[in-house]
Scaffold this motif. Structure first.
Motif, PDB file in Angstrom:
ATOM      1  N   SER A  13       0.858  -1.187   0.000  1.00 12.58           N
ATOM      2  CA  SER A  13       0.000   0.000   0.000  1.00 12.58           C
ATOM      3  C   SER A  13       0.897   1.242   0.000  1.00 12.58           C
ATOM      4  CB  SER A  13      -0.885   0.004   1.246  1.00 12.58           C
ATOM      5  OG  SER A  13      -0.080   0.181   2.403  1.00 12.58           O
ATOM      6  N   SER A  14       0.314   2.406  -0.219  1.00 16.02           N
ATOM      7  CA  SER A  14       1.080   3.654  -0.183  1.00 16.02           C
ATOM      8  C   SER A  14       1.760   3.844   1.165  1.00 16.02           C
ATOM      9  CB  SER A  14       0.172   4.851  -0.465  1.00 16.02           C
ATOM     10  OG  SER A  14      -0.325   4.786  -1.771  1.00 16.02           O
ATOM     11  N   LYS A  15       1.051   3.529   2.221  1.00 18.05           N
ATOM     12  CA  LYS A  15       1.608   3.690   3.567  1.00 18.05           C
ATOM     13  C   LYS A  15       2.815   2.774   3.770  1.00 18.05           C
ATOM     14  CE  LYS A  15       0.333   3.318   8.423  1.00 18.05           C
ATOM     15  NZ  LYS A  15      -0.674   2.906   9.370  1.00 18.05           N
ATOM     16  N   GLU A  16       2.696   1.517   3.324  1.00 17.81           N
ATOM     17  CA  GLU A  16       3.807   0.578   3.457  1.00 17.81           C
ATOM     18  C   GLU A  16       5.006   1.032   2.634  1.00 17.81           C
ATOM     19  OE1 GLU A  16       1.667  -3.723   4.146  1.00 17.81           O
ATOM     20  OE2 GLU A  16       1.546  -2.840   2.153  1.00 17.81           O
ATOM     21  N   VAL A  17       4.748   1.547   1.433  1.00 13.36           N
ATOM     22  CA  VAL A  17       5.826   2.032   0.576  1.00 13.36           C
ATOM     23  C   VAL A  17       6.512   3.222   1.231  1.00 13.36           C
ATOM     24  CG1 VAL A  17       6.341   3.130  -1.635  1.00 13.36           C
ATOM     25  CG2 VAL A  17       4.821   1.171  -1.555  1.00 13.36           C
ATOM     26  N   ALA A  18       5.727   4.121   1.804  1.00 13.08           N
ATOM     27  CA  ALA A  18       6.299   5.289   2.468  1.00 13.08           C
ATOM     28  C   ALA A  18       7.275   4.856   3.565  1.00 13.08           C
ATOM     29  CB  ALA A  18       5.187   6.165   3.048  1.00 13.08           C
ATOM     30  N   GLU A  19       6.871   3.877   4.358  1.00  6.40           N
ATOM     31  CA  GLU A  19       7.734   3.375   5.421  1.00  6.40           C
ATOM     32  C   GLU A  19       8.978   2.693   4.850  1.00  6.40           C
ATOM     33  OE1 GLU A  19       5.154   0.871   7.725  1.00  6.40           O
ATOM     34  OE2 GLU A  19       3.969   2.560   8.451  1.00  6.40           O
ATOM     35  N   GLU A  20       8.786   1.917   3.795  1.00  3.17           N
ATOM     36  CA  GLU A  20       9.883   1.173   3.163  1.00  3.17           C
ATOM     37  C   GLU A  20      10.928   2.117   2.563  1.00  3.17           C
ATOM     38  OE1 GLU A  20      11.685  -2.445   1.681  1.00  3.17           O
ATOM     39  OE2 GLU A  20       9.941  -2.275   2.974  1.00  3.17           O
ATOM     40  N   MET A 113       2.525 -16.831   2.675  1.00  3.86           N
ATOM     41  CA  MET A 113       2.928 -15.449   2.976  1.00  3.86           C
ATOM     42  C   MET A 113       2.333 -14.492   1.951  1.00  3.86           C
ATOM     43  SD  MET A 113       4.423 -15.397   5.792  1.00  3.86           S
ATOM     44  CE  MET A 113       4.791 -13.664   5.716  1.00  3.86           C
ATOM     45  N   PHE A 114       2.310 -14.901   0.687  1.00  4.60           N
ATOM     46  CA  PHE A 114       1.695 -14.080  -0.344  1.00  4.60           C
ATOM     47  C   PHE A 114       0.221 -13.854  -0.027  1.00  4.60           C
ATOM     48  CE2 PHE A 114       0.913 -12.214  -4.354  1.00  4.60           C
ATOM     49  CZ  PHE A 114      -0.281 -12.732  -4.832  1.00  4.60           C
ATOM     50  N   LEU A 115      -0.477 -14.929   0.320  1.00  3.06           N
ATOM     51  CA  LEU A 115      -1.901 -14.813   0.646  1.00  3.06           C
ATOM     52  C   LEU A 115      -2.125 -13.948   1.879  1.00  3.06           C
ATOM     53  CD1 LEU A 115      -3.063 -18.464  -0.074  1.00  3.06           C
ATOM     54  CD2 LEU A 115      -3.538 -16.421  -1.430  1.00  3.06           C
ATOM     55  N   VAL A 116      -1.264 -14.095   2.877  1.00  2.27           N
ATOM     56  CA  VAL A 116      -1.374 -13.279   4.091  1.00  2.27           C
ATOM     57  C   VAL A 116      -1.199 -11.807   3.738  1.00  2.27           C
ATOM     58  CG1 VAL A 116      -0.178 -12.699   6.249  1.00  2.27           C
ATOM     59  CG2 VAL A 116      -0.739 -15.077   5.728  1.00  2.27           C
ATOM     60  N   ASN A 117      -0.211 -11.495   2.906  1.00  2.00           N
ATOM     61  CA  ASN A 117       0.022 -10.102   2.511  1.00  2.00           C
ATOM     62  C   ASN A 117      -1.145  -9.549   1.703  1.00  2.00           C
ATOM     63  OD1 ASN A 117       2.542  -9.900   3.773  1.00  2.00           O
ATOM     64  ND2 ASN A 117       3.600 -10.716   1.992  1.00  2.00           N
ATOM     65  N   GLU A 118      -1.672 -10.367   0.803  1.00  2.00           N
ATOM     66  CA  GLU A 118      -2.825  -9.933   0.014  1.00  2.00           C
ATOM     67  C   GLU A 118      -4.039  -9.694   0.910  1.00  2.00           C
ATOM     68  OE1 GLU A 118      -3.185  -9.267  -3.444  1.00  2.00           O
ATOM     69  OE2 GLU A 118      -1.021  -9.181  -3.147  1.00  2.00           O
ATOM     70  N   LEU A 119      -4.237 -10.577   1.867  1.00  2.00           N
ATOM     71  CA  LEU A 119      -5.351 -10.431   2.796  1.00  2.00           C
ATOM     72  C   LEU A 119      -5.196  -9.162   3.634  1.00  2.00           C
ATOM     73  CD1 LEU A 119      -7.952 -11.571   4.010  1.00  2.00           C
ATOM     74  CD2 LEU A 119      -6.549 -12.966   5.526  1.00  2.00           C
ATOM     75  N   ALA A 120      -3.978  -8.907   4.091  1.00  2.00           N
ATOM     76  CA  ALA A 120      -3.730  -7.698   4.887  1.00  2.00           C
ATOM     77  C   ALA A 120      -4.000  -6.444   4.064  1.00  2.00           C
ATOM     78  CB  ALA A 120      -2.294  -7.693   5.416  1.00  2.00           C
ATOM     79  N   ALA A 121      -3.553  -6.442   2.811  1.00  2.00           N
ATOM     80  CA  ALA A 121      -3.802  -5.288   1.939  1.00  2.00           C
ATOM     81  C   ALA A 121      -5.296  -5.116   1.686  1.00  2.00           C
ATOM     82  CB  ALA A 121      -3.049  -5.455   0.615  1.00  2.00           C
ATOM     83  N   THR A 122      -5.998  -6.230   1.509  1.00  3.04           N
ATOM     84  CA  THR A 122      -7.445  -6.179   1.287  1.00  3.04           C
ATOM     85  C   THR A 122      -8.160  -5.642   2.518  1.00  3.04           C
ATOM     86  OG1 THR A 122      -7.292  -8.037  -0.239  1.00  3.04           O
ATOM     87  CG2 THR A 122      -9.467  -7.564   0.661  1.00  3.04           C
ATOM     88  N   ARG A 123      -7.730  -6.101   3.681  1.00  6.34           N
ATOM     89  CA  ARG A 123      -8.345  -5.596   4.922  1.00  6.34           C
ATOM     90  C   ARG A 123      -8.120  -4.098   5.067  1.00  6.34           C
ATOM     91  NH1 ARG A 123      -6.691 -10.423   9.078  1.00  6.34           N
ATOM     92  NH2 ARG A 123      -8.439 -11.779   8.577  1.00  6.34           N
ATOM     93  N   GLU A 124      -6.905  -3.650   4.763  1.00 16.99           N
ATOM     94  CA  GLU A 124      -6.611  -2.218   4.854  1.00 16.99           C
ATOM     95  C   GLU A 124      -7.514  -1.423   3.904  1.00 16.99           C
ATOM     96  OE1 GLU A 124      -2.935   0.794   3.885  1.00 16.99           O
ATOM     97  OE2 GLU A 124      -2.446  -1.220   4.609  1.00 16.99           O
ATOM     98  N   MET A 125      -7.696  -1.952   2.690  1.00 18.95           N
ATOM     99  CA  MET A 125      -8.574  -1.278   1.733  1.00 18.95           C
ATOM    100  C   MET A 125     -10.018  -1.296   2.213  1.00 18.95           C
ATOM    101  SD  MET A 125      -7.193  -2.309  -2.017  1.00 18.95           S
ATOM    102  CE  MET A 125      -5.738  -3.326  -1.910  1.00 18.95           C
ATOM    103  N   ASN A 126     -10.452  -2.404   2.813  1.00 18.63           N
ATOM    104  CA  ASN A 126     -11.816  -2.488   3.333  1.00 18.63           C
ATOM    105  C   ASN A 126     -12.051  -1.484   4.452  1.00 18.63           C
ATOM    106  OD1 ASN A 126     -12.695  -4.434   1.572  1.00 18.63           O
ATOM    107  ND2 ASN A 126     -12.317  -6.148   2.957  1.00 18.63           N
ATOM    108  N   VAL A 127     -11.067  -1.329   5.337  1.00 18.61           N
ATOM    109  CA  VAL A 127     -11.192  -0.342   6.414  1.00 18.61           C
ATOM    110  C   VAL A 127     -11.330   1.049   5.816  1.00 18.61           C
ATOM    111  CG1 VAL A 127      -9.926   0.780   8.299  1.00 18.61           C
ATOM    112  CG2 VAL A 127     -10.028  -1.716   8.185  1.00 18.61           C
ATOM    113  N   GLN A 128     -10.485   1.358   4.807  1.00 21.33           N
ATOM    114  CA  GLN A 128     -10.546   2.672   4.174  1.00 21.33           C
ATOM    115  C   GLN A 128     -11.893   2.872   3.483  1.00 21.33           C
ATOM    116  OE1 GLN A 128      -8.261   5.177   4.413  1.00 21.33           O
ATOM    117  NE2 GLN A 128      -9.908   6.368   3.516  1.00 21.33           N
ATOM    118  N   LEU A 129     -12.375   1.851   2.790  1.00 27.73           N
ATOM    119  CA  LEU A 129     -13.675   1.965   2.126  1.00 27.73           C
ATOM    120  C   LEU A 129     -14.810   2.143   3.136  1.00 27.73           C
ATOM    121  CD1 LEU A 129     -13.313  -0.731  -0.671  1.00 27.73           C
ATOM    122  CD2 LEU A 129     -13.520   1.740  -0.985  1.00 27.73           C
TER     123      LEU A 129
END
Length: 163
Positions: A13-20, A113-129
């Motif tokens: 996500s943008s936030k993760e990229v900013a931190e990275e 791990m890929f699925l976990v990361n995708e799920l986390a990104a999806t959850r973050e998007m759901n919270v934002q939505l």
């Protein structure tokens, strides 16, 4: 349309990229806009950019450049187009049956791990939505109240005029 995502490649996500990358989230958006303005393509989820490792490299190049940002962006767009030429011909094969799943624990861990990361990104998007939807409901409610007040005022004005 980009087709260069690698199997099991992590999405950010943008936030993760900013931190990275070590820059502010608004700067990530600014750099993304500069890149897009010059022809760079991001993966998208609606209007939201989904970043992969190659995108992070592009943002780092913008962060570290001494040249004007648009000049660096043009160079990065050229590099991306060259990279994408080969990926247009590559297809990712998805197994048709469970029998084709890897049995190697490291491969399974990588897939999980890929699925976990995708799920986390999806959850973050759901919270934002969800937050965006709540804001929209509040705005609509306020607009309805304003409409009622305006309609009442117009009705009162019309009654005073006709008397």
């Amino acid at each position: 349309m980009r087709r260069d995502i690698q199997p099991n490649e992590r999405a950010f996500s943008s936030k993760e990229v900013a931190e990275e990358v070590g820059i502010a989230t608004p700067t990530v958006r600014k750099y993304g806009q500069i890149l897009e303005r010059n022809g760079y393509e991001f993966f998208k989820d609606g209007d939201r950019r989904i970043f992969v490792q190659s995108d992070i490299g592009a943002l780092i190049a913008l962060r570290d450049t001494d040249k004007p940002l648009d000049d660096t962006a043009k160079d990065l767009v050229y590099q991306q187009k060259e990279r994408l030429k080969g990926s247009d011909e590559t297809e990712i094969k998805i197994p048709d049956t469970y029998e084709n799943l890897p049995h190697d624990p490291n491969q399974l861990k990588e897939i999980l791990m890929f699925l976990v990361n995708e799920l986390a990104a999806t959850r973050e998007m759901n919270v934002q939505l969800t937050n965006d939807m709540s804001q929209l409901k509040i705005t609509v409610s306020r607009l309805q109240q304003d409409h009622h007040v305006i309609s009442s005022s117009i009705g009162n004005s019309a009654q005073k005029t006709s008397c």
